[in-house]
Motif scaffolding. Structure first.
Motif, PDB file in Angstrom:
ATOM      1  N   GLN A  47      22.182   6.163  -3.374  1.00 18.90           N
ATOM      2  CA  GLN A  47      23.328   7.026  -3.080  1.00 18.90           C
ATOM      3  C   GLN A  47      24.560   6.283  -3.590  1.00 18.90           C
ATOM      4  O   GLN A  47      24.862   5.179  -3.114  1.00 18.90           O
ATOM      5  CB  GLN A  47      23.468   7.271  -1.576  1.00 18.90           C
ATOM      6  N   ILE A  48      25.259   6.869  -4.567  1.00 17.00           N
ATOM      7  CA  ILE A  48      26.397   6.212  -5.212  1.00 17.00           C
ATOM      8  C   ILE A  48      27.662   6.979  -4.864  1.00 17.00           C
ATOM      9  O   ILE A  48      27.768   8.173  -5.154  1.00 17.00           O
ATOM     10  CB  ILE A  48      26.217   6.174  -6.743  1.00 17.00           C
ATOM     11  N   LEU A  68      33.053   1.266  -6.224  1.00 19.03           N
ATOM     12  CA  LEU A  68      31.822   1.962  -5.866  1.00 19.03           C
ATOM     13  C   LEU A  68      31.235   1.422  -4.573  1.00 19.03           C
ATOM     14  O   LEU A  68      31.426   0.248  -4.244  1.00 19.03           O
ATOM     15  CB  LEU A  68      30.767   1.777  -6.966  1.00 19.03           C
ATOM     16  N   GLU A  69      30.506   2.292  -3.906  1.00 11.68           N
ATOM     17  CA  GLU A  69      29.666   1.875  -2.789  1.00 11.68           C
ATOM     18  C   GLU A  69      28.288   2.462  -3.051  1.00 11.68           C
ATOM     19  O   GLU A  69      28.145   3.672  -3.236  1.00 11.68           O
ATOM     20  CB  GLU A  69      30.217   2.356  -1.461  1.00 11.68           C
ATOM     21  N   ILE A  70      27.283   1.586  -3.086  1.00 15.41           N
ATOM     22  CA  ILE A  70      25.926   2.021  -3.409  1.00 15.41           C
ATOM     23  C   ILE A  70      24.995   1.594  -2.282  1.00 15.41           C
ATOM     24  O   ILE A  70      24.996   0.432  -1.873  1.00 15.41           O
ATOM     25  CB  ILE A  70      25.450   1.421  -4.751  1.00 15.41           C
ATOM     26  N   SER A  71      24.229   2.567  -1.796  1.00 14.75           N
ATOM     27  CA  SER A  71      23.237   2.290  -0.747  1.00 14.75           C
ATOM     28  C   SER A  71      21.917   2.918  -1.165  1.00 14.75           C
ATOM     29  O   SER A  71      21.847   3.680  -2.130  1.00 14.75           O
ATOM     30  CB  SER A  71      23.709   2.829   0.602  1.00 14.75           C
ATOM     31  N   GLU A  72      20.865   2.586  -0.427  1.00  8.74           N
ATOM     32  CA  GLU A  72      19.552   3.143  -0.733  1.00  8.74           C
ATOM     33  C   GLU A  72      19.102   4.027   0.416  1.00  8.74           C
ATOM     34  O   GLU A  72      19.205   3.644   1.589  1.00  8.74           O
ATOM     35  CB  GLU A  72      18.535   2.024  -0.969  1.00  8.74           C
ATOM     36  N   MET A  73      18.609   5.215   0.059  1.00  9.58           N
ATOM     37  CA  MET A  73      18.142   6.154   1.073  1.00  9.58           C
ATOM     38  C   MET A  73      17.056   5.501   1.927  1.00  9.58           C
ATOM     39  O   MET A  73      16.180   4.821   1.395  1.00  9.58           O
ATOM     40  CB  MET A  73      17.595   7.421   0.420  1.00  9.58           C
ATOM     41  N   GLY A  74      17.142   5.697   3.243  1.00  9.80           N
ATOM     42  CA  GLY A  74      16.158   5.149   4.156  1.00  9.80           C
ATOM     43  C   GLY A  74      16.377   3.694   4.529  1.00  9.80           C
ATOM     44  O   GLY A  74      15.609   3.135   5.286  1.00  9.80           O
ATOM     45  N   GLN A  75      17.402   3.077   3.959  1.00 14.24           N
ATOM     46  CA  GLN A  75      17.708   1.672   4.247  1.00 14.24           C
ATOM     47  C   GLN A  75      19.077   1.573   4.917  1.00 14.24           C
ATOM     48  O   GLN A  75      19.955   2.396   4.668  1.00 14.24           O
ATOM     49  CB  GLN A  75      17.738   0.837   2.960  1.00 14.24           C
ATOM     50  N   THR A  76      19.261   0.576   5.752  1.00 12.44           N
ATOM     51  CA  THR A  76      20.567   0.362   6.371  1.00 12.44           C
ATOM     52  C   THR A  76      21.393  -0.585   5.508  1.00 12.44           C
ATOM     53  O   THR A  76      20.844  -1.388   4.755  1.00 12.44           O
ATOM     54  CB  THR A  76      20.420  -0.235   7.791  1.00 12.44           C
ATOM     55  N   GLY A  77      22.700  -0.451   5.601  1.00 12.86           N
ATOM     56  CA  GLY A  77      23.589  -1.317   4.847  1.00 12.86           C
ATOM     57  C   GLY A  77      23.812  -0.839   3.424  1.00 12.86           C
ATOM     58  O   GLY A  77      23.282   0.188   2.999  1.00 12.86           O
ATOM     59  N   THR A  78      24.603  -1.597   2.690  1.00 17.76           N
ATOM     60  CA  THR A  78      24.917  -1.252   1.308  1.00 17.76           C
ATOM     61  C   THR A  78      24.321  -2.283   0.360  1.00 17.76           C
ATOM     62  O   THR A  78      24.208  -3.458   0.688  1.00 17.76           O
ATOM     63  CB  THR A  78      26.443  -1.179   1.078  1.00 17.76           C
ATOM     64  N   LEU A  79      23.942  -1.816  -0.823  1.00 19.27           N
ATOM     65  CA  LEU A  79      23.453  -2.703  -1.878  1.00 19.27           C
ATOM     66  C   LEU A  79      24.609  -3.294  -2.661  1.00 19.27           C
ATOM     67  O   LEU A  79      24.541  -4.413  -3.148  1.00 19.27           O
ATOM     68  CB  LEU A  79      22.568  -1.923  -2.860  1.00 19.27           C
ATOM     69  N   PHE A  80      25.671  -2.482  -2.813  1.00 19.95           N
ATOM     70  CA  PHE A  80      26.841  -2.906  -3.575  1.00 19.95           C
ATOM     71  C   PHE A  80      28.070  -2.241  -3.001  1.00 19.95           C
ATOM     72  O   PHE A  80      28.052  -1.046  -2.698  1.00 19.95           O
ATOM     73  CB  PHE A  80      26.693  -2.515  -5.056  1.00 19.95           C
ATOM     74  N   SER A  81      29.131  -2.988  -2.877  1.00 19.41           N
ATOM     75  CA  SER A  81      30.415  -2.446  -2.461  1.00 19.41           C
ATOM     76  C   SER A  81      31.503  -3.262  -3.143  1.00 19.41           C
ATOM     77  O   SER A  81      31.633  -4.464  -2.887  1.00 19.41           O
ATOM     78  CB  SER A  81      30.569  -2.532  -0.940  1.00 19.41           C
ATOM     79  N   GLY A  82      32.227  -2.628  -4.067  1.00 22.52           N
ATOM     80  CA  GLY A  82      33.276  -3.352  -4.780  1.00 22.52           C
ATOM     81  C   GLY A  82      33.625  -2.683  -6.090  1.00 22.52           C
ATOM     82  O   GLY A  82      33.291  -1.531  -6.330  1.00 22.52           O
TER      83      GLY A  82
END
Length: 109
Positions: A47-48, A68-82
């Motif tokens: 999810q971007i 950008l803020e990037i997270s993965e469906m079904g996972q908590t937290g963010t993969l990338f934020s910046g």
């Protein structure tokens, strides 16, 4: 001790959106993702969300900077934020085993 003038910083304009490129490393397929500021798009299981895109004043085809803020469906937290920078994708990259995402350009309309 010398002082660096702030005038040396690049002046930027805010864009209404951005074009990102996503790569699925498993199958080698790339996809362009167009986002308006404040919106979210899915790419695979990612999810971007585009918060902001900026480019050099008077040069919309110039270097793009996207928040950008990037997270993965079904996972908590963010993969990338910046901020990601189009001219230096490795400078601030997302670390994911399957997907790569980078900024191509800002959109002006």
């Amino acid at each position: 001790m010398s002082v660096v003038a702030l005038d040396a910083q690049e002046q930027v304009s805010q864009a209404p959106g951005a074009v990102l490129r996503g790569l699925d490393k498993i199958n080698g397929v790339t996809s362009d993702i167009e986002l308006a500021a404040g919106t979210t798009a899915a790419f695979g299981t990612l999810q971007i969300t585009l918060d902001d895109c900026r480019y050099p004043v008077g040069n919309p085809a110039g270097n793009a900077y996207a928040a950008l803020e990037i997270s993965e469906m079904g996972q908590t937290g963010t993969l990338f934020s910046g901020w990601m920078v189009a001219s230096a994708p490795a400078l601030s990259a997302m670390d994911h085993p399957r997907y790569d995402v980078w900024v191509m350009s800002c959109t002006t309309s």
